[in-house]
Design a protein around this motif. Structure first.
Motif, PDB file in Angstrom:
ATOM      1  N   GLU A 129      -3.714 -12.264   0.480  1.00  0.00           N
ATOM      2  CA  GLU A 129      -4.394 -11.116  -0.123  1.00  0.00           C
ATOM      3  C   GLU A 129      -4.685 -10.045   0.931  1.00  0.00           C
ATOM      4  OE1 GLU A 129      -5.889  -8.741  -3.059  1.00  0.00           O
ATOM      5  OE2 GLU A 129      -4.744 -10.603  -3.215  1.00  0.00           O
ATOM      6  N   ALA A 132      -1.650  -7.971   1.363  1.00  0.00           N
ATOM      7  CA  ALA A 132      -1.492  -7.021   0.260  1.00  0.00           C
ATOM      8  C   ALA A 132      -2.439  -5.825   0.431  1.00  0.00           C
ATOM      9  CB  ALA A 132      -1.748  -7.722  -1.070  1.00  0.00           C
ATOM     10  N   LEU A 133      -3.638  -6.088   0.897  1.00  0.00           N
ATOM     11  CA  LEU A 133      -4.612  -5.018   1.098  1.00  0.00           C
ATOM     12  C   LEU A 133      -4.182  -4.091   2.244  1.00  0.00           C
ATOM     13  CD1 LEU A 133      -7.843  -7.141   0.688  1.00  0.00           C
ATOM     14  CD2 LEU A 133      -7.321  -5.100  -0.664  1.00  0.00           C
ATOM     15  N   GLU A 135      -1.173  -3.527   3.166  1.00  0.00           N
ATOM     16  CA  GLU A 135      -0.067  -2.737   2.627  1.00  0.00           C
ATOM     17  C   GLU A 135      -0.599  -1.592   1.771  1.00  0.00           C
ATOM     18  OE1 GLU A 135       2.152  -5.687   0.572  1.00  0.00           O
ATOM     19  OE2 GLU A 135       3.367  -6.253   2.318  1.00  0.00           O
ATOM     20  N   ARG A 136      -1.641  -1.891   0.959  1.00  0.00           N
ATOM     21  CA  ARG A 136      -2.176  -0.870   0.056  1.00  0.00           C
ATOM     22  C   ARG A 136      -2.814   0.285   0.821  1.00  0.00           C
ATOM     23  NH1 ARG A 136      -2.746   2.751  -2.034  1.00  0.00           N
ATOM     24  NH2 ARG A 136      -3.663   3.372  -4.015  1.00  0.00           N
ATOM     25  N   VAL A 137      -3.431   0.018   1.958  1.00  0.00           N
ATOM     26  CA  VAL A 137      -4.032   1.099   2.743  1.00  0.00           C
ATOM     27  C   VAL A 137      -3.041   1.709   3.728  1.00  0.00           C
ATOM     28  CG1 VAL A 137      -6.350   0.134   2.520  1.00  0.00           C
ATOM     29  CG2 VAL A 137      -4.976  -0.465   4.521  1.00  0.00           C
ATOM     30  N   GLN A 138      -1.766   1.347   3.554  1.00  0.00           N
ATOM     31  CA  GLN A 138      -0.661   1.973   4.289  1.00  0.00           C
ATOM     32  C   GLN A 138      -0.748   1.762   5.795  1.00  0.00           C
ATOM     33  OE1 GLN A 138      -0.593   6.088   2.948  1.00  0.00           O
ATOM     34  NE2 GLN A 138      -1.009   5.456   0.847  1.00  0.00           N
ATOM     35  N   ALA A 164      -9.648  -1.579   4.077  1.00  0.00           N
ATOM     36  CA  ALA A 164      -9.105  -2.766   3.410  1.00  0.00           C
ATOM     37  C   ALA A 164     -10.169  -3.852   3.275  1.00  0.00           C
ATOM     38  CB  ALA A 164      -7.899  -3.299   4.187  1.00  0.00           C
ATOM     39  N   LEU A 198      -7.999   5.460  -3.799  1.00  0.00           N
ATOM     40  CA  LEU A 198      -8.460   4.091  -4.063  1.00  0.00           C
ATOM     41  C   LEU A 198      -9.683   4.088  -4.976  1.00  0.00           C
ATOM     42  CD1 LEU A 198      -8.036   2.629  -0.479  1.00  0.00           C
ATOM     43  CD2 LEU A 198      -6.687   2.013  -2.488  1.00  0.00           C
ATOM     44  N   GLU A 201      -8.355   4.909  -8.431  1.00  0.00           N
ATOM     45  CA  GLU A 201      -7.539   3.800  -8.922  1.00  0.00           C
ATOM     46  C   GLU A 201      -8.392   2.632  -9.411  1.00  0.00           C
ATOM     47  OE1 GLU A 201      -5.212   0.472  -6.426  1.00  0.00           O
ATOM     48  OE2 GLU A 201      -4.371   2.485  -6.194  1.00  0.00           O
ATOM     49  N   ARG A 202      -9.484   2.345  -8.713  1.00  0.00           N
ATOM     50  CA  ARG A 202     -10.301   1.174  -9.021  1.00  0.00           C
ATOM     51  C   ARG A 202     -11.562   1.504  -9.798  1.00  0.00           C
ATOM     52  NH1 ARG A 202      -9.556  -3.312  -4.414  1.00  0.00           N
ATOM     53  NH2 ARG A 202      -7.385  -2.902  -3.871  1.00  0.00           N
TER      54      ARG A 202
END
Length: 320
Positions: A129, A132-133, A135-138, A164, A198, A201-202
């Motif tokens: 996880e 993945a986080l 990756e999400r924050v680039q 993240a 973010l 999105e959330r």
């Protein structure tokens, strides 16, 4: 019901010179999905407000008033209850990632820690996880960064890791305390745009702390201008910046660096300096620096004047 409601919050800190009033009657509320900004000079109470919400005030601090999160009172709550909220329902991006991140633990372990503590994930599941986080924050090359340490990446990358970790458990409220400190302009813009995306999105609420008026104009729905531990002006961002009702808000706005200013021309400044917490005047905290001050300004804290449309300012010289 507001997600977060702060009501008449007072925080008094012990100092060698005696008690110091860091916050004096701070009140505001944040709804789900709303973005609110706290702005002002260093020492005005912005970060102290965030620490009070997180239950991370300095030892010996005396707190009065109310902080209600999802209807539950946090002032006086036991530490286990506050610890259960921190990193889970309330996330925080601290001002300086190099000191907020632990230099002895890998980035993957620090991003995954909230998931292990609050979600009960295994080490392997938390690591997956965390990847993945990141990756999400680039974060560049996130797979390789999982086993890196904070000193091995740049300041902008450390800030992404902090984001993240703050978002790991999907908090309802995200507190961003000067999230672009010491970053260059390009990286600042990238980080702020990332936070915006973010949050949207959330569906999180955002409390953003900054001294930058331009950041507030672009990134928050409502703004609270703080000075001397008091909110001196608040309201919808557009309404506050269009009227600039309080003399302190006008001073901040006038002191902004501007493109096109002639070389050698001095920047406008607010005269004087922020008073020490132990030396706060009884009346308006800005009175000693204000060109409009009259003797009555120093007698008592001004009441908030309703300027319409949720816009308020504490100044006896303001006409509604």
């Amino acid at each position: 019901m507001s997600l977060l409601a702060v009501d008449r919050l007072h925080v008094t800190l012990p100092t060698p010179r005696g008690p110091a009033q860091a916050l004096r009657g701070v009140s505001f509320a944040i709804a789900r999905g709303e973005r609110i900004g706290l702005i002002g000079e260093s020492g005005c109470g912005k970060s102290m407000t965030a620490l009070a919400v997180m239950g991370l005030l300095p030892q010996g601090a005396v707190v009065e008033g109310h902080i209600r999160f999802q209807g539950e009172e946090l002032v006086g709550a036991p530490e286990p209850k506050l610890a259960a909220l921190r990193g889970d329902r309330i996330g925080m991006i601290f001002q300086e990632p190099m000191t907020a991140l632990n230099p002895l633990h890998t980035l993957g372990a620090q991003v995954g820690e909230p998931l292990r503590l609050h979600r009960g994930l295994s080490r392997g599941a938390a690591r997956a996880e965390a990847l993945a986080l990141l990756e999400r924050v680039q974060l560049p090359q996130p797979g390789q960064r999982l086993d890196a340490y904070p000193h091995q990446i740049s300041g902008g990358q450390r800030q992404r890791v902090m984001i993240a970790a703050a978002l790991a458990c999907g908090p309802d409220l995200l507190i961003a305390d000067e999230p672009t400190t010491a970053l260059d302009v390009t990286i600042q813009r990238e980080i702020l745009e990332l936070i915006d995306s973010l949050v949207s999105e959330r569906g999180m609420a955002l409390m953003q702390i900054s001294h930058d008026l331009d950041v507030m104009a672009r990134h928050v729905d409502r703004v609270c201008v703080m000075y001397g531990g008091v909110i001196v002006e608040s309201g919808p961002t557009t309404a506050v910046f269009e009227r600039l009702a309080h003399p302190y808000t006008r001073g901040l706005f006038g002191a902004r660096p501007r493109v096109g200013r002639s070389r050698g021309q001095p920047l406008p400044t607010i005269p004087g300096r922020v008073p020490e917490l132990v030396d706060m005047p009884r009346g308006c905290p800005f009175a000693d620096r204000c060109a409009l001050a009259i003797p009555r300004c120093g007698e008592a804290m001004p009441e908030a004047v309703d300027l319409g449309s949720g816009h308020y300012a504490r100044c006896i010289r303001i006409e509604p």
